[in-house]
Design an enzyme around this catalytic site. Structure first.
Site, PDB file in Angstrom:
ATOM      1  N   SER A  49       0.802  -1.238   0.000  1.00  0.00           N
ATOM      2  CA  SER A  49       0.000   0.000   0.000  1.00  0.00           C
ATOM      3  C   SER A  49       0.828   1.278   0.000  1.00  0.00           C
ATOM      4  O   SER A  49       0.280   2.352  -0.199  1.00  0.00           O
ATOM      5  CB  SER A  49      -0.904   0.041   1.223  1.00  0.00           C
ATOM      6  OG  SER A  49      -2.147  -0.475   0.875  1.00  0.00           O
ATOM      7  N   LYS A 102       0.515   3.688  -2.715  1.00  0.00           N
ATOM      8  CA  LYS A 102      -0.657   4.569  -2.879  1.00  0.00           C
ATOM      9  C   LYS A 102      -0.324   6.057  -2.815  1.00  0.00           C
ATOM     10  O   LYS A 102      -0.711   6.812  -3.711  1.00  0.00           O
ATOM     11  CB  LYS A 102      -1.750   4.191  -1.867  1.00  0.00           C
ATOM     12  CG  LYS A 102      -2.357   2.824  -2.193  1.00  0.00           C
ATOM     13  CD  LYS A 102      -3.234   2.272  -1.086  1.00  0.00           C
ATOM     14  CE  LYS A 102      -3.848   0.954  -1.543  1.00  0.00           C
ATOM     15  NZ  LYS A 102      -4.284   0.082  -0.473  1.00  0.00           N
ATOM     16  N   TYR A 129      -2.283  -1.870 -10.920  1.00  0.00           N
ATOM     17  CA  TYR A 129      -2.307  -1.689  -9.468  1.00  0.00           C
ATOM     18  C   TYR A 129      -1.535  -2.815  -8.762  1.00  0.00           C
ATOM     19  O   TYR A 129      -0.711  -2.568  -7.872  1.00  0.00           O
ATOM     20  CB  TYR A 129      -3.756  -1.606  -8.964  1.00  0.00           C
ATOM     21  CG  TYR A 129      -3.891  -1.682  -7.468  1.00  0.00           C
ATOM     22  CD1 TYR A 129      -3.386  -0.678  -6.645  1.00  0.00           C
ATOM     23  CD2 TYR A 129      -4.501  -2.793  -6.860  1.00  0.00           C
ATOM     24  CE1 TYR A 129      -3.482  -0.763  -5.269  1.00  0.00           C
ATOM     25  CE2 TYR A 129      -4.604  -2.884  -5.480  1.00  0.00           C
ATOM     26  CZ  TYR A 129      -4.082  -1.875  -4.689  1.00  0.00           C
ATOM     27  OH  TYR A 129      -4.176  -1.967  -3.323  1.00  0.00           O
ATOM     28  N   TYR A 153      -4.958   3.090   7.328  1.00  0.00           N
ATOM     29  CA  TYR A 153      -6.194   2.304   7.251  1.00  0.00           C
ATOM     30  C   TYR A 153      -7.169   2.782   8.320  1.00  0.00           C
ATOM     31  O   TYR A 153      -7.298   3.964   8.580  1.00  0.00           O
ATOM     32  CB  TYR A 153      -5.929   0.796   7.382  1.00  0.00           C
ATOM     33  CG  TYR A 153      -4.820   0.291   6.517  1.00  0.00           C
ATOM     34  CD1 TYR A 153      -4.813   0.548   5.144  1.00  0.00           C
ATOM     35  CD2 TYR A 153      -3.768  -0.444   7.041  1.00  0.00           C
ATOM     36  CE1 TYR A 153      -3.804   0.078   4.330  1.00  0.00           C
ATOM     37  CE2 TYR A 153      -2.753  -0.922   6.236  1.00  0.00           C
ATOM     38  CZ  TYR A 153      -2.770  -0.659   4.887  1.00  0.00           C
ATOM     39  OH  TYR A 153      -1.777  -1.111   4.100  1.00  0.00           O
ATOM     40  N   VAL A 187       0.778  -3.802   3.727  1.00  0.00           N
ATOM     41  CA  VAL A 187       0.677  -5.136   4.326  1.00  0.00           C
ATOM     42  C   VAL A 187       1.953  -5.953   4.143  1.00  0.00           C
ATOM     43  O   VAL A 187       2.083  -7.045   4.696  1.00  0.00           O
ATOM     44  CB  VAL A 187      -0.560  -5.939   3.819  1.00  0.00           C
ATOM     45  CG1 VAL A 187      -1.856  -5.335   4.307  1.00  0.00           C
ATOM     46  CG2 VAL A 187      -0.532  -6.093   2.322  1.00  0.00           C
TER      47      VAL A 187
HETATM   48  N1  GLN Z   1      -1.983  -5.195  -2.658  1.00  0.00           N
HETATM   49  C1  GLN Z   1      -2.700  -5.084  -1.462  1.00  0.00           C
HETATM   50  C2  GLN Z   1      -4.168  -5.237  -1.727  1.00  0.00           C
HETATM   51  O1  GLN Z   1      -4.680  -4.650  -2.633  1.00  0.00           O
HETATM   52  C3  GLN Z   1      -2.385  -3.751  -0.860  1.00  0.00           C
HETATM   53  C4  GLN Z   1      -3.121  -3.511   0.390  1.00  0.00           C
HETATM   54  C5  GLN Z   1      -2.310  -3.045   1.540  1.00  0.00           C
HETATM   55  O2  GLN Z   1      -1.079  -2.984   1.612  1.00  0.00           O
HETATM   56  N2  GLN Z   1      -3.058  -2.745   2.526  1.00  0.00           N
HETATM   57  O3  GLN Z   1      -4.835  -5.986  -1.061  1.00  0.00           O
END
Ligand code: GLN
Length: 537
Positions: free
Chosen positions: A178, A181, A306, A358, A376
């Site tokens: 993430s 992002k 993505y 989050y 994550v």
């Molecule tokens: N690639 C992960 C997903 O889309 C990214 C999410 C994350 O790091 N929270 O589930």
């Protein structure tokens, strides 16, 4: 004076000015050299120079330092054979070549964290404390991520002057997930501007998990820091280019933001993620059904793009440089290159502050008070604007998807340093301000307290004490607040200091107590007050 004479005179003046400036520079260069040439040998060892730079966090590999082979003399000397020596002339060339006066500033201690040793010791202490925390589990919903060694723990810091410190597994590559992002969000702000971007993505926290199947009341993703918003972001990155070129575009940005650190792509994570991405596909179709995407968006390409961006890998050192570029309003501290505009960075940090963690974002903003983004993969990027960037990597996550040790580290960090956004409102909090020179805050405190006491400014004395200044501290002459108040006859200050249990009999450099000062200046009221409270002459 005719025009020619006037011109000639101004020319001579200019030449004089130039030669004065040159002289000042020459003196400064000589002084710097002498500070390293401790035994006045007329040369310094290469290791002296590198040691001086490394002691303030500047790595010898820093691209801003330009030392050429020819600068170092490897001839056998009367000391140790084969040790590299640098003469004064070569030293001058090295400092003149260094980018942004880096070498001069480093030797003078003029970098944003002057006492980098004490700062690094604190970071190391926090690292060791946090290491004991083994709570949480590695993300398993993407099988490939589930195979990462849960014990990994690395921390890296990079200041806006490019001072760097790392502890633990800071060289281990991890999947950014993430953390892609915020950077992709920056890219689309640069490409399209704020207005167009926010026609497709909101900027409110969603209040639910990162992959929540919800849109806001305009049927748009809540913000770019959760999956729906990040998928939307990908649809806006160079939509007219081939997929390969779009990915290259993203990779190049990561390389520039990280000061050319190694940036890799983990194909197995990408394949694994794509196979287990039902929720992300659902989010994509949900947004398409609601006509949220720009016209002509290819949904499958966008989703794959993505997943590719989430599968980029960096190590903590590289990621700390990225965070430092954000802290430095878009200029990479290591290369000096402007990568993002200040407006882009401002927008990105604002959303990292409110939405970067989050469903823990509000709590993080409250307790830590810094813009941050977690992934994550176990990475956490934290920005202290105008000061530094930090990356913490530890793959065990809590139930919200944030790295457990990462959060723990931040809590300890904020207990130690005055980095919380609103710490400036509570200046008496005894937290360390690493921007200050060693003892600067203590010295400033003593000087202010002594001067307020000698002026009889009780309100100011009270403020200083409230800010945590120790009333018993003495200046270099051993003079304390009560000495000064006694010399000047300020009974109100002395009464206040007594109420705070001040030491009644400090002795200054000349052997004088406050009572002796009061007798000398014949302040009868003060003499009585001091004697009543046990002062000695
Ligand atoms: N690639 C992960 C997903 O889309 C990214 C999410 C994350 O790091 N929270 O589930």
């Amino acid at each position: 004076m005719n025009t020619k004479e006037a011109k000639d005179q101004s020319k001579t003046k200019n030449i004089q000015n130039t030669s004065t400036i040159e002289k000042i520079i020459e003196i400064e260069e000589k002084t710097l050299f002498e500070s390293l040439d401790k035994n006045s040998k007329g040369f310094i060892y290469y290791s002296d120079l590198i040691g001086a730079l490394e002691s303030v966090g500047i790595k010898k590999t820093d691209p801003r330092i330009k030392i050429e082979e020819d600068d170092i003399d490897y001839l056998a000397g009367d000391d140790l054979e084969g040790i590299g020596k640098i003469t004064y002339d070569k030293f001058k060339k090295i400092i003149q070549r260094s980018q942004g006066n880096l070498v001069q500033n480093a030797i003078k201690g003029n970098l944003i964290i002057p006492d980098f040793k004490s700062f690094s010791n604190e970071i190391n202490r926090i690292y060791s404390t946090t290491k004991k925390n083994k709570a949480g589990n590695v993300a398993s919903y993407i099988p490939q991520l589930g195979r990462v060694n849960p014990e990994y723990f690395g921390v890296s810091v990079c200041t806006i002057d490019g001072q760097r410190y790392s502890a633990g597994d800071s060289n281990v590559n991890f999947c950014i997930q993430s953390i892609t992002k915020p950077i992709n969000y920056c890219l689309i702000l640069e490409e399209h501007g704020e207005e167009k971007v926010h026609k497709h993505i909101g900027r409110e926290p969603s209040g639910i998990g990162f992959n929540g199947l919800v849109l806001n009341n305009k049927q748009l993703p809540h913000n770019p820091m959760i999956n729906s918003g990040a998928i939307m972001t990908c649809s806006l990155i160079k939509p007219d280019l081939e997929m390969a070129d779009r990915f290259d575009h993203v990779m190049k940005y990561w390389s520039r933001l990280s000061g050319k650190s190694p940036v890799r792509f983990n194909n197995s994570v990408y394949l694994s993620e794509k196979l287990t991405a039902d929720r992300n596909f659902a989010l994509g179709y949900f947004m398409r059904e609601n006509k949220a995407f720009p016209e002509n968006t290819n949904l499958i390409d966008t989703l794959e793009f993505y997943f590719q961006c989430c599968s980029i890998e960096l190590n903590a050192e590289g990621m700390a440089n990225v965070a430092a570029t954000l802290a430095n309003a878009g200029i990479c501290p290591i290369t000096g290159e402007r990568v993002l505009s200040p407006d882009t960075v401002k927008n990105c940090l604002s959303l990292m502050y409110s939405c970067g963690m989050y469903d823990f974002s509000g709590e993080f903003a409250f307790a830590i008070g810094l813009p941050a983004k977690s992934g994550v993969g176990g990475g956490l990027m934290v920005v202290v604007p105008n000061l530094l960037g930090i990356c913490i990597y530890s793959p065990r996550l809590d139930e919200l998807g944030n790295t457990v040790r990462g959060i723990d580290f931040c809590k300890e960090l904020i207990k130690t340093f005055n980095f919380h956004n609103y710490d400036s409102l509570t200046s008496g909090n005894n937290k360390i301000d690493p921007r200050l020179k060693r003892n600067q805050s203590k010295i400033e405190g003593i000087i202010s307290l002594c001067s307020a006491s000698s002026e009889g400014d009780l309100l100011e004395v009270r403020h200083l004490v409230a800010q945590g200044v120790d009333i018993n501290l003495a200046d270099y002459d051993g003079r304390t607040a009560i000495h000064l108040a006694a010399s000047e006859g300020h009974a109100n200050i002395i009464e206040y200091l007594i109420s705070k249990n001040v030491n009644m009999n400090p002795i200054d450099r000349w052997g004088n107590t406050p009572l002796a000062d009061a007798y000398r200046s014949k302040h009868q009221m003060v003499i009585e007050l001091l004697e009543k409270h046990g002062a000695k002459n």
